[in-house]
Design a protein around this motif. Sequence first.
Motif, PDB file in Angstrom:
ATOM      1  N   GLN A   1      -7.951   6.988  -6.489  1.00 53.13           N
ATOM      2  CA  GLN A   1      -8.839   7.542  -5.385  1.00 53.13           C
ATOM      3  C   GLN A   1      -8.347   8.812  -4.659  1.00 53.13           C
ATOM      4  OE1 GLN A   1      -9.786   5.662  -1.849  1.00 53.13           O
ATOM      5  NE2 GLN A   1     -11.976   5.305  -2.634  1.00 53.13           N
TER       6      GLN A   1
ATOM      7  N   THR B   1     -18.434   0.848  -6.477  1.00 50.71           N
ATOM      8  CA  THR B   1     -17.192   1.565  -6.557  1.00 50.71           C
ATOM      9  C   THR B   1     -17.614   2.689  -7.505  1.00 50.71           C
ATOM     10  OG1 THR B   1     -15.979  -0.176  -5.668  1.00 50.71           O
ATOM     11  CG2 THR B   1     -14.971   1.573  -6.724  1.00 50.71           C
TER      12      THR B   1
ATOM     13  N   THR C   1       0.768  -1.355  -0.165  1.00 50.59           N
ATOM     14  CA  THR C   1      -0.062  -0.052   0.094  1.00 50.59           C
ATOM     15  C   THR C   1       0.644   1.201   0.227  1.00 50.59           C
ATOM     16  OG1 THR C   1      -1.574  -1.514   1.176  1.00 50.59           O
ATOM     17  CG2 THR C   1      -2.048   1.312   1.311  1.00 50.59           C
TER      18      THR C   1
ATOM     19  N   SER D   1      -8.849   2.266  -7.058  1.00 53.08           N
ATOM     20  CA  SER D   1      -8.237   2.293  -5.697  1.00 53.08           C
ATOM     21  C   SER D   1      -7.059   3.278  -5.530  1.00 53.08           C
ATOM     22  CB  SER D   1      -7.902   0.833  -5.160  1.00 53.08           C
ATOM     23  OG  SER D   1      -6.973   0.242  -6.142  1.00 53.08           O
TER      24      SER D   1
ATOM     25  N   ALA E   1      -5.077  -6.511   5.302  1.00 50.89           N
ATOM     26  CA  ALA E   1      -5.696  -5.266   5.205  1.00 50.89           C
ATOM     27  C   ALA E   1      -5.203  -4.409   6.185  1.00 50.89           C
ATOM     28  CB  ALA E   1      -7.077  -5.627   5.048  1.00 50.89           C
TER      29      ALA E   1
ATOM     30  N   THR F   1     -10.356   6.676   3.686  1.00 57.68           N
ATOM     31  CA  THR F   1     -10.265   5.375   3.468  1.00 57.68           C
ATOM     32  C   THR F   1     -10.461   4.586   4.594  1.00 57.68           C
ATOM     33  OG1 THR F   1      -8.539   6.474   1.918  1.00 57.68           O
ATOM     34  CG2 THR F   1      -8.050   4.057   2.477  1.00 57.68           C
TER      35      THR F   1
ATOM     36  N   THR G   1     -14.375   3.842   4.977  1.00 52.50           N
ATOM     37  CA  THR G   1     -15.089   3.405   4.181  1.00 52.50           C
ATOM     38  C   THR G   1     -14.488   1.873   3.931  1.00 52.50           C
ATOM     39  OG1 THR G   1     -13.831   4.565   2.354  1.00 52.50           O
ATOM     40  CG2 THR G   1     -15.856   5.209   3.030  1.00 52.50           C
ATOM     41  N   ASN G   2     -13.275   1.587   4.041  1.00 50.60           N
ATOM     42  CA  ASN G   2     -12.599   0.455   3.706  1.00 50.60           C
ATOM     43  C   ASN G   2     -12.645  -0.566   4.835  1.00 50.60           C
ATOM     44  OD1 ASN G   2     -11.920   1.250   1.294  1.00 50.60           O
ATOM     45  ND2 ASN G   2      -9.832   1.212   1.514  1.00 50.60           N
ATOM     46  N   THR G   3     -12.678   0.040   6.127  1.00 46.62           N
ATOM     47  CA  THR G   3     -12.439  -0.981   7.333  1.00 46.62           C
ATOM     48  C   THR G   3     -13.517  -1.788   7.426  1.00 46.62           C
ATOM     49  OG1 THR G   3     -11.395   0.668   8.605  1.00 46.62           O
ATOM     50  CG2 THR G   3     -12.531  -0.987   9.671  1.00 46.62           C
TER      51      THR G   3
ATOM     52  N   ALA H   1     -17.205  -1.753  -0.506  1.00 45.20           N
ATOM     53  CA  ALA H   1     -16.086  -2.433   0.260  1.00 45.20           C
ATOM     54  C   ALA H   1     -16.497  -3.552   0.842  1.00 45.20           C
ATOM     55  CB  ALA H   1     -15.412  -1.318   1.422  1.00 45.20           C
TER      56      ALA H   1
ATOM     57  N   GLY I   1     -15.213  -3.337   4.971  1.00 44.06           N
ATOM     58  CA  GLY I   1     -14.683  -4.507   4.219  1.00 44.06           C
ATOM     59  C   GLY I   1     -14.333  -5.793   4.770  1.00 44.06           C
TER      60      GLY I   1
ATOM     61  N   SER J   1     -15.628  -6.992  -1.061  1.00 40.72           N
ATOM     62  CA  SER J   1     -14.394  -7.756  -0.313  1.00 40.72           C
ATOM     63  C   SER J   1     -14.522  -9.020  -0.275  1.00 40.72           C
ATOM     64  CB  SER J   1     -14.192  -7.147   1.280  1.00 40.72           C
ATOM     65  OG  SER J   1     -13.872  -5.678   1.181  1.00 40.72           O
TER      66      SER J   1
END
Length: 520
Positions: free
Chosen positions: A343, A400, A132, A340, A248, A362, A365-367, A419, A369, A423
Amino acid sequence: MTTLTSTLTVSTDELARIKHPNVGIVNETGNDDGSFSQQSGPFASYERTVSVVATGQERHTVTQTIRYQLLMPYVGWIIALPLKRALRPSVPAIDSPRRTPWWAPPDQLDAHTINVLGLLCGASIVGGYLNTLITQSILPASDEFGTSKHTEAIALAVVRIGILISLALATVADRKGRRNAILLCLVAGPIFAALGALSPNLTFLTITQLVSRSFALGLGILIPIFAAEEMPKNSRAYALSITSLIMAFGAGLCVFSLHLADLGVKGWRLMYVIPLLGLAIAAHMFRKLPESRRFDAHRPDEYAAADSPHHRPSLKQNMGRLVMLCVGLALLNVFVAPASQLQNRYLNNERGFTKGDISNFTLLTNTPGGIGVAVGGKLADAYGRRIVGAVAVAALGICTTASYFASGVWLWLWAAVGAIIGSATIPSLSVYLPELFPTALRGKANGIISTVAVMGSAIGLITVGYLSDRWGRVGPAIAIMCIGPLVLAALVILKFPETAHKELEQLNPQDAELASTPGG
């Protein structure tokens, strides 16, 4: 060693049930002294003792004490509390064994498998952060170096050339072992990442990240292979969901570290120093990580021996599966990579987000997932990979894409929903990569698939970068790339085989028959 104690007043019938061996997370066996030990289960050590005092006619005061030790490095603390609740001494129901809790794997795992899974989670933290790093730091780095959006996209694409090094690592892992290749990635990846903190320009940063990320991608290939080779047949997607969640988490640490960029124009460089902490994990893994049991059972020298009845498997024999997965992953990554990795620029330029706002967006909204990853792994093991994977990948593309045309609260909602549902793609589809190839080819085949997938990423990044520069917006270009996951969803339903509930040896008859199935 953890100790649980419970004192209850029970009837004679209830006492009889307490004195019967429990089944569930651990299957007990009775000892001569009236205590119970582990017959099968995940613990390094386990004992349940029962002390009884008569308190009246057919009434007894019973004290149960359970002592156990779970060796699950790095992530054992996450399940410590729910494990205590599941093992809490109680009166078993009549003719109803203790149920396995919802969060546990479908199969009962042994102590060796639990330990290896924990160690792989430690490696996943490092891999997640390194994978990442360039994505999160490219915006502040470009601001310091004064580069354009299109140049950023080219740099992100060039970094992906490092997959060729990962392919070599995966091929070596088929001959020299998974353990040695993972250890090499854990040492070299952080060191080359740290060199990025010294970058005088974007070219130097790109080169160091090309090398560092190649080792991170190597971890992304080898960890799922190792996990799949160790797990029993009903829990492979579950194991990949766990390692994916922890990867993640490592990625989340990198996202959180983006706040360092707000310290000043050079603050992003501190993000490149943090990976050096991963060398401590490498040192621990060097002492504790064993070799994959399936690799030990199918070592290359078995095929090389003059009197061996087995012929080494070839890619030609598995070409149909290889092409199918290459096409599938390329279709997915041509969308996922730009969606991604561009973004941050979209949020900054088109929605006015600060770097701190981007980090918060990030994470928030991603957690969620993680829910999709965990549930997707359980569903893929229980109901099959195809239906779960097809629904998840279609939802990922649609939701997305919608987030790139939304604003305000809808931007956050579409991103979060995408997400969560999308996921589930991770465990339901990525599990195919180690499942559909024999042990002697698993690393090489997965490396080739990952290489093609990265080529898809590069195509997506360059195309979206060019179109977004020309059109002045990212959303329309992302919408075009959404065709990829929608086509993949149809391909999964029509062409992918169902692999749930089958041993790897059933899926790959080219493998020699094992004396005993690892993890079973």
